[in-house]
Design an enzyme around this catalytic site. Structure first.
Site, mmCIF file in Angstrom:
data_model
loop_
_atom_site.group_PDB
_atom_site.id
_atom_site.type_symbol
_atom_site.label_atom_id
_atom_site.label_comp_id
_atom_site.label_asym_id
_atom_site.label_seq_id
_atom_site.Cartn_x
_atom_site.Cartn_y
_atom_site.Cartn_z
ATOM 1 N N GLY A 127 35.729 17.466 -0.624
ATOM 2 C CA GLY A 127 35.243 16.667 0.502
ATOM 3 C C GLY A 127 34.909 17.565 1.680
ATOM 4 O O GLY A 127 34.638 18.755 1.533
ATOM 5 N N SER A 128 34.967 16.981 2.866
ATOM 6 C CA SER A 128 34.538 17.697 4.062
ATOM 7 C C SER A 128 35.501 18.815 4.420
ATOM 8 O O SER A 128 36.718 18.723 4.206
ATOM 9 C CB SER A 128 34.416 16.731 5.242
ATOM 10 O OG SER A 128 35.689 16.413 5.776
ATOM 11 N N GLU A 162 37.425 22.222 -2.176
ATOM 12 C CA GLU A 162 35.998 22.419 -2.412
ATOM 13 C C GLU A 162 35.226 21.670 -1.332
ATOM 14 O O GLU A 162 35.248 20.441 -1.290
ATOM 15 C CB GLU A 162 35.606 21.912 -3.798
ATOM 16 C CG GLU A 162 34.144 22.150 -4.145
ATOM 17 C CD GLU A 162 33.778 21.547 -5.484
ATOM 18 O OE1 GLU A 162 32.781 20.797 -5.541
ATOM 19 O OE2 GLU A 162 34.507 21.800 -6.473
ATOM 20 N N CYS A 198 26.949 19.711 -2.642
ATOM 21 C CA CYS A 198 27.562 20.736 -1.797
ATOM 22 C C CYS A 198 26.848 22.082 -1.874
ATOM 23 O O CYS A 198 27.014 22.918 -0.988
ATOM 24 C CB CYS A 198 29.036 20.893 -2.133
ATOM 25 S SG CYS A 198 29.364 21.422 -3.819
ATOM 26 N N GLU A 234 25.704 21.809 7.310
ATOM 27 C CA GLU A 234 25.254 21.207 6.068
ATOM 28 C C GLU A 234 24.591 19.865 6.353
ATOM 29 O O GLU A 234 25.230 18.954 6.886
ATOM 30 C CB GLU A 234 26.440 21.019 5.117
ATOM 31 C CG GLU A 234 26.052 20.479 3.762
ATOM 32 C CD GLU A 234 27.258 20.290 2.862
ATOM 33 O OE1 GLU A 234 27.110 20.437 1.642
ATOM 34 O OE2 GLU A 234 28.356 19.992 3.383
#
Length: 463
Positions: A215-216, A236, A270, A365
């Site tokens: 996640g974030s 991650e 991602c 991002e």
């Protein structure tokens, strides 16, 4: 005590797919207590052959329900059907990878007679499960990410509590049901549907031995800072993936790859292509060629066969992407195509030329259908710009020159460098890891299984 319910919707038309109940801390506390008690009762551990049988059963049942699973991914996650089908195939292969890894595991003998102190002894090491695993997952691959986090726990014998993203809980729910139908006793895998505060309390509980978080970065690093002493983790997060295009490549061969890497799942990946560095004399032509292809992408409901780009996961994400692109244009970027909302839930595939390096689309991002093209004068300048952010995940270079390729491999700050392929490439047995703010630890089926075990050594002294 009141129960909170949450509607799970199709992110394209916001129609309600299901209604789920969120659990309170009392329920989660019981799950943790059950999992800890189960792990501490070694006589209840599942033998390897039983775990292999369960995993094989899971793979078979997923194969038989593959169409249903793909439709569910498309409906709740907004990933086009063509890509959702690939996700199901990958998830099934991931289960099979767990079995393959178990079949290849061997005990390792440790030589003892290298010095006089060890003479007369023999020793070996074996792997044991680490303990209770908590898996927190993301929305963008609602089945395959669950497989990457949960199947390794099942494989090595760890009780696991899995919390899917609340935008996309249905694929996880079906996976847990399939696991139980395949012979996994209920307490070995618990589906957890709760809000963020309850999830934080679960993650930081001292009964948790391992956290798998996707996640974030903001949430992941916060949770890591609060873990109980001894809890291990893998994080991650996202990247702002850079691509370098050399001046000796054929643009027509590169553009289709960048198109896929940048607009796959509407950029909600991602390692999605975001920053593309092109020689100054061809940058505009490259942007125009990419825009020509991007404008032809079919944007719509992911459940329809012809759709190539689905919705963003929430209307607020569409608003955020629109704001970032508008700011980039105000700060000097040239809008080549896109740059507009198509509806409340969709955003046009967008190509920007030479945004400011200080624009949000250059520094953060985007996680949306936006690809930025930047012109550069020399290769080392491009590498320097690619390495300038506190995020580092996968990177790429397109070149026909092996010296250039190796120079980029050696100098790009990335956990993986793709040569003549886009940054979103992945197979599920390779190491997959973010550097710096982009993550902690290494993903990939075998690597996660290793993380979820601990080594025990036995030393025998001859009598």
């Amino acid at each position: 005590m009141s129960t909170t319910t949450l509607d799970v919707v199709n992110p394209y038309d916001l129609t309600v797919l299901d209604r789920i109940k969120l659990e309170n801390w009392d329920a989660i506390d019981k799950y943790l207590a059950d999992a800890e008690r189960l792990f501490n009762s070694r006589e209840k551990w599942l033998p390897t052959h039983k775990r292999i049988q369960i995993l094989n059963n899971i793979a078979d049942k997923m194969q038989h329900r593959s169409d249903e699973l793909a439709s569910l991914i498309a409906a709740e996650g907004g990933k086009p059907l063509i890509d959702s089908r690939v996700e199901v195939e990958r998830a099934i292969a991931g289960i099979q990878l767990c079995v393959s890894q178990l079949n290849s595991d061997r005990g390792v003998e440790i030589p003892m007679d290298l010095t006089a102190a060890g003479a007369g002894r023999c020793a070996y090491v074996k792997k044991e499960p680490i303990g209770v695993v908590v898996a927190i997952s993301a929305f963008n691959h609602p089945l395959n990410l669950i497989v990457h986090q949960v199947a390794p726990a099942i494989a090595v014998g760890c009780p696991v509590l899995v919390k899917p993203a609340l935008d996309t809980p249905l694929s996880c729910k079906v996976f847990v049901e399939i696991a139980r139908e395949s012979g996994l006793p209920d307490m070995w895998c618990q589906l957890v549907l709760c809000d963020q505060l309850v999830a934080e309390k679960m993650v930081t509980d001292k009964r948790v031995s391992f956290l798998s978080f996707i996640g974030s970065a903001k949430v992941g690093w916060m949770l890591k800072s609060k873990l109980a002493p001894g809890t291990r983790c893998a994080l991650e997060h996202g990247g702002v993936a850079p691509v370098i295009v050399d001046d000796n490549v054929d643009i027509d061969t590169v553009v289709p790859s960048i198109l896929k890497g940048g607009f796959y799942h509407s950029g909600q990946v991602c390692v999605s292509v975001q920053r593309v560095y092109v020689p100054i004399n061809t940058a505009r032509e490259f942007a125009l060629r990419l825009a020509k292809e991007a404008v032809q992408l079919i944007v719509g409901n992911a459940t329809e066969e012809e759709t190539q780009c689905g919705p963003l996961i929430r209307p607020t994400e569409v608003e955020r992407v629109e704001k970032w692109v508008n700011e980039a244009v105000e700060e000097g970027a040239e809008l080549i195509t896109g740059g507009k909302k198509l509806s409340l839930t969709t955003y046009a595939p967008t190509v920007l030329l030479n945004p400011s390096k200080h624009s949000k689309v250059s520094e953060q991002e985007v996680f949306g259908p936006v690809v930025c093209i930047y012109s550069y004068d020399n290769l080392d300048e491009a590498i320097s710009l690619a390495n300038a952010l506190p995020f580092a995940f996968q990177a790429a270079v397109y070149t026909e020159n092996m010296v250039t390729a190796q120079h980029c491999i050696d100098n790009l700050d990335a956990s993986a460098v793709m040569v003549n392929d886009h940054t979103a490439f992945r197979v599920d047995w390779m190491p997959f890891a973010g550097r710096k703010l982009s993550g902690y630890g290494t993903g990939g089926i075998g690597y996660t299984m290793e993380d979820m075990t601990q080594t025990k050594m036995a030393v025998y002294k001859r009598q």
